[in-house]
Structure formats: C-alpha cells, structure tokens
Enzyme design. Structure first.
Site, PDB file in Angstrom:
ATOM      1  N   HIS A 108       0.834  -1.406  -0.056  1.00  0.00           N
ATOM      2  CA  HIS A 108       0.378  -0.340  -0.473  1.00  0.00           C
ATOM      3  C   HIS A 108       0.514   1.643  -0.230  1.00  0.00           C
ATOM      4  O   HIS A 108       1.874   1.149   1.592  1.00  0.00           O
ATOM      5  CB  HIS A 108      -0.594  -0.191   1.476  1.00  0.00           C
ATOM      6  CG  HIS A 108      -1.636   0.871   1.495  1.00  0.00           C
ATOM      7  ND1 HIS A 108      -2.848   1.297   0.731  1.00  0.00           N
ATOM      8  CD2 HIS A 108      -1.871   2.481   1.572  1.00  0.00           C
ATOM      9  CE1 HIS A 108      -3.698   1.716   0.937  1.00  0.00           C
ATOM     10  NE2 HIS A 108      -3.071   2.804   1.793  1.00  0.00           N
ATOM     11  N   HIS A 139      -3.799   5.224  10.466  1.00  0.00           N
ATOM     12  CA  HIS A 139      -2.312   6.342  10.893  1.00  0.00           C
ATOM     13  C   HIS A 139      -3.162   6.892  11.496  1.00  0.00           C
ATOM     14  O   HIS A 139      -3.926   7.425  11.889  1.00  0.00           O
ATOM     15  CB  HIS A 139      -2.204   7.105   9.366  1.00  0.00           C
ATOM     16  CG  HIS A 139      -3.636   7.216   8.546  1.00  0.00           C
ATOM     17  ND1 HIS A 139      -4.368   6.561   7.680  1.00  0.00           N
ATOM     18  CD2 HIS A 139      -3.466   7.946   7.732  1.00  0.00           C
ATOM     19  CE1 HIS A 139      -4.708   7.181   6.441  1.00  0.00           C
ATOM     20  NE2 HIS A 139      -4.856   8.123   7.407  1.00  0.00           N
ATOM     21  N   ASP A 152      -5.529  17.358  10.016  1.00  0.00           N
ATOM     22  CA  ASP A 152      -6.655  17.524   9.922  1.00  0.00           C
ATOM     23  C   ASP A 152      -6.568  16.933   8.362  1.00  0.00           C
ATOM     24  O   ASP A 152      -6.202  17.867   6.857  1.00  0.00           O
ATOM     25  CB  ASP A 152      -7.375  18.741   9.964  1.00  0.00           C
ATOM     26  CG  ASP A 152      -7.278  19.424  10.857  1.00  0.00           C
ATOM     27  OD1 ASP A 152      -6.758  18.466  11.956  1.00  0.00           O
ATOM     28  OD2 ASP A 152      -8.305  19.569  11.401  1.00  0.00           O
ATOM     29  N   HIS A 187      -7.046   7.231  12.857  1.00  0.00           N
ATOM     30  CA  HIS A 187      -7.985   7.243  12.216  1.00  0.00           C
ATOM     31  C   HIS A 187      -7.694   6.001  10.819  1.00  0.00           C
ATOM     32  O   HIS A 187      -6.124   5.594  10.612  1.00  0.00           O
ATOM     33  CB  HIS A 187      -9.172   7.910  11.143  1.00  0.00           C
ATOM     34  CG  HIS A 187      -8.484   8.651  10.278  1.00  0.00           C
ATOM     35  ND1 HIS A 187      -7.508   9.239  10.243  1.00  0.00           N
ATOM     36  CD2 HIS A 187      -8.867   8.486   8.702  1.00  0.00           C
ATOM     37  CE1 HIS A 187      -7.545   9.787   8.409  1.00  0.00           C
ATOM     38  NE2 HIS A 187      -7.576   9.221   7.903  1.00  0.00           N
TER      39      HIS A 187
END
Length: 385
Positions: free
Chosen positions: A263, A300, A306, A336
């Site tokens: 990934h 991560h 943000d 998240h």
C-alpha cells in the site's frame, strides 16, 4: 503555474509602446504574484483597467464558526447543501482556518450579471456536477464533471453553466496553489514520474475582447468582505497577453495513479500543494500486488494535519456508509483508518473504481455553523465493533 502561455496580440518587447490601429496606445497591466518576484503575466487593454466610477456597500461574508477547537471525526452530507441561484450566495464555507476555506456550492444560475474577483485567495473549484465555461479577461476555459479549475487571486471572472444542476467543491487558499515540487525539475517542468503532465492542462483559449463603456459591476472579496465596485469599461477588454500567471483546468480523470507491491501512502496521490495544505486525487487504480498485500490503508495517526476527504463517485473501499457528495473530517490528534470489516474484505481484490478529492491541512480546521447543519452527528462512533 510554471508554464508559458500566450493569447492574442502583444508587442515584440514588453514595456514599450503598443499602438492601436488609430495610433493611440493600448494599456499594459502586470498581473503578478509575490510582489514582483513570483509568476506574472502582461496583458494589454483597450481601456485603462483603473476606471472606478462608484464604490457601493460592503457585505461581511466571514464564516460563522460553531466549533473553534475540534477533535471530533465528522461526516457531512454534502448534497444536503441547498441549491441557490446566485454563484456567490451558493457558496457555503464548511471547514476553515487562516490558510484555507473549504466549502460546497450548488449554484443554479450562471454568473453573468456581474464580474467577480477574489483579491485574497487562489481558488480551486472542483466540478462534481455540471459543465460550462469559465470566462476570464485572459481567455475562456470549458469545464465538465471531474475538472479542477485553478483561479489565481485577483483574476476577474464570470462562469457560465450549461444546466441548473451544478455541484462544486471549492477551496479558497490564502497561499499560492502550485503543482507538487516532487514532480517538477528545477526549471518547473513536470518530470517523467509525475502522475500528470503539461499536456493534461486545460489552458485559456478563445480570448474575447470587449470594447465597451458604461457601468460594469464587479464584486471583490477582500479581508472577508464582499465589496461592490462599478467600473467605467468592460473588464474583458484585453487584446493580448503572455506569461505564467493565469487560470487553468485539470481533469481528475487524467491523473495517473502511482501503485506498488504494498500500500502506497497518500502523498503519491498529491495533485496540488501550498505551504499550508495539499490536495490529493484518489482515482481508479490497480491494488497492491505483493502476495500478502492488504489493499485497504493502514491505520494512521493524524499528528500534524486535519484530513478532509470529499467523495465523488465509485466504490469507497475503506469506508462504510459513504456516498457521492459526502465529506469526512479526520482531525489531527487522533488516529483513523478503515472501517471495521473493510480491512479484511480488501484482501484479494484487484482494483478500485473510487474517485475522491482529499485536502490535508497543516493547521487545525474550524467547523462552521453551515457544516453542523449537514453533520450526521455520529460518524465518530463508526469504528466501534
């Protein structure tokens, strides 16, 4: 944007006499950035571009903040933003800080009754629904679904839509918007490993020159105020220009994803950058091809930024309960990652058809009152098993 472009008629040498057919002079104007040190264009006008007849009332359009210091992951239902006729009134700022204002708009009508200039910010308009023509004093740019329109600050423009069903994600950046440095050589040319190249740009064309006197309303955004000025001549009176500072378009469908055996991190999707935030494009692509790869992103921590993700179309493989026009906000300070089940379910899949735009800011975003109206109120719990 570090690419030279030219339209119309210009004199052989800059800052010299350029005569009209009747022997009088055209009026040269420098359209530059960062003082006289940044990118610029030189335009030549039929009339002086300085003729203000009236200055009207100013309207305060500063965003109304609801949550100044936010640590809540949120999901906004973007298509719940109600359509409005006027192009500027349709804009609803949702997430803001001193560097950028991110919002949505659903304008029904074309912007033709006045001219608009943002004197504070570069603008990025992402066209989710609709098509039409961006009209500027440096030429016109046709646009359609999936196009980014990059409009430098100070650019005078109008916008003509083909239909009334228009949806736009916009970002007003108080820092210049550039292509990523990692994809450019020291001359500014996009390199061979860049996921797009200069051929993909939609440059201004069809320069229209209006030799008209009268009263021409221009709305100018400056310092959070919308000012109204009446000019004595048509703002689109340019007969020619050349330089590096101009609006352009780029289709998200022309972004060529970079993939790998495992990934790849979000920076491989980067499309634009500023000193305060980046914009990434998530496009249809093949998944990782290591025999033990997990295509879904790993969890991560948002320590420094943000993350705002605008979902455009397709299969959003790491999310559940997401549809076109939704916005997720993952604030700095907490980790998240993929929703429960999506991590495991991604194993063995060969590709994705997702289409999304991500804006990562380096400073926290404030949540506006407009945003709370379309917040589902429970997204932060969506990782519970």
């Amino acid at each position: 944007m570090p690419i030279y472009h030219k339209l119309g008629k210009v004199p052989q040498k800059r800052h010299t006499q350029f005569e009209k057919p009747d022997g009088s002079l055209y009026y040269e104007q420098l359209f530059g950035t960062i003082g006289f040190d940044g990118m610029s264009s030189l335009s030549y006008h039929v009339h002086r571009p300085t003729q203000v007849k009236e200055i009207g009332k100013a309207l305060d359009i500063n965003p109304k903040i609801a949550v100044e210091k936010n640590i809540t992951s949120r999901k906004f239902i973007g298509f719940d933003v109600a359509p409005k006729d006027d192009f500027l009134e349709a804009r609803e700022p949702l997430l803001v800080n001193n560097d950028v204002h991110v919002g949505l708009a659903a304008p029904r009508k074309s912007l033709t009754d006045y001219f608009y200039k943002n004197a504070d910010a570069d603008e990025m308009l992402f066209i989710h629904k609709g098509s039409g023509i961006l009209k500027t004093f440096l030429g016109n740019i046709p646009f359609e679904y999936g196009d980014y329109l990059i409009i430098p600050r100070g650019m005078i423009y109008q916008i003509e839509f083909d239909t009334e069903d228009n949806r736009i994600l916009y970002a007003e950046s108080f820092h210049p918007i550039y292509t990523p440095k990692r994809y450019r050589n020291w001359f500014g040319q996009l390199l061979e490993h860049s996921p797009f190249c200069e051929r993909d740009y939609k440059l201004p064309q069809d320069l229209q020159t209006f030799d008209e006197k009268g009263e021409f309303l221009m709305k100018i955004k400056k310092q959070g105020m919308l000012h109204q000025l009446v000019y004595a001549t048509h703002p689109f009176d340019v007969v020619g220009w050349d330089g590096y500072n101009f609006p352009y378009g780029f289709s998200i469908h022309n972004f060529e994803p970079i993939t790998g055996r495992v990934h790849q991190p979000p920076p491989v999707h980067q499309t634009f950058e500023t000193s305060a935030f980046v914009v990434c494009s998530f496009c249809p692509r093949l998944y990782d091809y290591h025999p033990k790869s997990i295509p879904a992103p790993y969890n991560h921590s948002n320590i420094d930024s943000d993350e705002v993700l605008y979902y455009v179309d397709g299969d959003f493989m790491s999310r559940t309960g997401i549809g076109p026009g939704y916005i997720s906000l993952h604030p700095a300070g907490i980790p998240h990652g993929p929703h429960p089940g999506t991590y495991e379910a991604s194993i063995g899949k060969k590709g994705t058809e997702e289409l999304a735009v991500m804006i990562d800011t380096f400073k926290p975003l404030q949540v506006t009152k407009n945003a709370l109206k379309i917040d589902d109120g429970k997204y932060y719990k969506s990782w519970l098993e």
